[in-house]
Design an enzyme around this catalytic site. Structure first.
Site, short mmCIF file in Angstrom:
data_model
loop_
_atom_site.label_atom_id
_atom_site.label_comp_id
_atom_site.label_asym_id
_atom_site.label_seq_id
_atom_site.Cartn_x
_atom_site.Cartn_y
_atom_site.Cartn_z
N GLY A 191 0.79 -1.22 0.00
CA GLY A 191 0.00 0.00 0.00
C GLY A 191 0.82 1.27 0.00
N ASN A 250 -8.31 4.06 8.40
CA ASN A 250 -7.71 2.92 9.08
C ASN A 250 -7.86 2.97 10.59
OD1 ASN A 250 -5.87 5.13 8.22
ND2 ASN A 250 -4.45 4.17 9.64
N GLN A 278 -7.80 -0.20 3.37
CA GLN A 278 -8.63 -0.72 4.45
C GLN A 278 -10.03 -1.12 3.99
OE1 GLN A 278 -7.89 -1.64 7.36
NE2 GLN A 278 -5.90 -0.69 7.74
N GLY A 285 -1.98 -5.99 0.02
CA GLY A 285 -2.25 -7.41 0.18
C GLY A 285 -2.49 -7.84 1.61
N HIS A 286 -1.67 -7.34 2.53
CA HIS A 286 -1.75 -7.87 3.89
C HIS A 286 -2.96 -7.35 4.67
CE1 HIS A 286 -0.20 -4.54 6.61
NE2 HIS A 286 0.02 -4.02 5.42
N THR A 300 11.90 -7.47 -11.12
CA THR A 300 11.29 -8.76 -11.41
C THR A 300 10.12 -9.02 -10.47
OG1 THR A 300 13.42 -9.63 -12.16
CG2 THR A 300 11.73 -11.25 -11.57
N CYS A 359 1.11 1.37 12.39
CA CYS A 359 2.40 1.93 12.01
C CYS A 359 2.76 3.16 12.83
CB CYS A 359 2.42 2.27 10.51
SG CYS A 359 1.00 3.21 9.94
#
Length: 383
Positions: A76, A155, A183, A204-205, A241, A328
């Site tokens: 994110g 959030n 979120q 993703g998390h 990659t 965070c």
């Protein structure tokens, strides 16, 4: 999650979610067997490329987007940074509008660009519920405005923003809109066509995929400069990659979201409401933050008057996982910038705890979690 009382009750799903076992199941064979570089022309490379593009289609379907409008990132924060810096660079600088309750990945990026002399910045405020007024955004627009960024769901307090209305105000002026939906995806339905946004962030998390992978939706025709330069990965817009097995995991997680979010939303809301009711019954004068209706179904932001939230969470560290503000920001001793923007006084802000339930939260977790929290409050009061 677990009913084993020796383990913490996990009520911190806005900080991160566990990886869904169904996601793990599709990732493991890729990590073990698919080692080709997706940019290579041989069969092993083509195998990896097919998996990446299959995952891209799944993420796009989850968002109501076209596959070629989805770009993979490391998460994110990168997506937010790229949206802001990429659009500003493509337009040669200008004026940017953000809200006062944005995640630091947006707010601090905008402030950094302002310090660098790249933009002029306007930060619009919110009401006591944490909601942005679309009219204030419209008033803030100027002929030099190149981007507006307002998150879809907060959030910390869970408030949902009127993003579609903000887009309507900006569209009439030809101003692109970015929304941080990290979120929101997985908790409420998110469709880029209904919202009308030009760029949208996925992490993703936050939706039961692994950490270290995310996506940025970029509507066709929106000019975006690369944030990471190098070779021609991701349509020449993001060098590096591809993280194949994590991308596959994100694709599967987005499949699950698309299939289950409609049924999951009322279940999460019922768990959240039960938790709030138990806490309200046991903690005198409990204060609720966020919009009473326009909010995420899983998020409860509450203040326990006279209780130091950090001391409470320290006491509960082995029993209940929750956050005093966004994850965070842990370790900070100053009030949350979100609560401050909402006009919450410092004392109330410092007594605020965010609880966020998720896919694997059970009714037992709610009952036991509330019991442990209330017992810890009583322990603090008697010490």
């Amino acid at each position: 999650m677990s009913t084993d009382t020796r383990h913490p009750i996990y009520l911190d799903c806005n900080a991160t979610t566990p990886v869904d076992p169904r996601v793990v199941e599709v990732m493991v064979p890729v990590l073990r067997d698919v080692y080709g570089n997706p940019s290579s022309g041989h069969s092993l490379g083509r195998q990896a490329r097919e998996l990446v593009e299959g995952a891209r289609a799944r993420v796009a379907a989850c968002l109501g987007a076209a596959s070629d409008e989805v770009l993979f990132t490391s998460g994110g924060s990168e997506s937010d940074n790229w949206a802001l810096r990429g659009v500003v660079a493509a337009r040669g600088g200008g004026h940017v509008v953000v809200s006062a309750v944005e995640h630091p990945a947006v707010l601090e990026t905008a402030r950094a660009m302002e310090r660098e002399g790249r933009i002029r910045l306007t930060v619009v405020g919110v009401d006591p519920y944490g909601r942005v007024d679309p009219e204030e955004v419209a008033v803030a627009l100027t002929p030099a405005t190149v981007l507006v960024s307002v998150m879809l769901a907060n959030n910390e307090v869970g408030t949902l923003q009127p993003v579609a209305e903000i887009v309507g105000a900006c569209r009439r002026r030809g101003v692109p809109v970015h929304t941080d939906a990290a979120q929101a995806v997985g908790k409420v339905g998110v469709d880029v066509r209904e919202l009308g946004v030009d760029l949208l962030t996925v992490a993703g998390h936050k939706l039961y995929a692994p950490k270290g992978v995310g996506a940025l939706f970029v509507r066709k025709g929106v000019a975006l400069e690369p944030l990471v330069h190098g070779a021609g990965h991701e349509r020449g817009l993001r060098a590096g990659t591809e993280n194949v097995f994590s991308i596959v995991g994100l694709g599967k997680a987005c499949d699950l979201v698309r299939e289950e979010v409609a049924d999951e939303r009322p279940r999460l809301a019922a768990l959240r409401d039960r938790l709030e009711a138990l806490l309200e019954k046991g903690a005198r004068g409990l204060v609720h933050h966020g919009h009473p209706e326009q909010r995420l179904p899983n998020t409860a932001s509450v203040a326990f008057p006279g209780v130091d939230a950090n001391a409470l969470l320290a006491l509960l560290a082995e029993e209940v996982a929750a956050s005093a503000g966004a994850a965070c920001h842990t370790g900070a001793v100053h009030p949350s910038q979100v609560l401050t923007a909402m006009g919450v006084d410092a004392a109330s802000a410092m007594s605020t705890v965010r609880f966020s339930v998720g896919r694997f939260t059970t009714p037992h977790d709610i009952e036991e979690g509330a019991r442990r929290v209330l017992a810890a409050i009583r322990s603090l009061a008697s010490s």
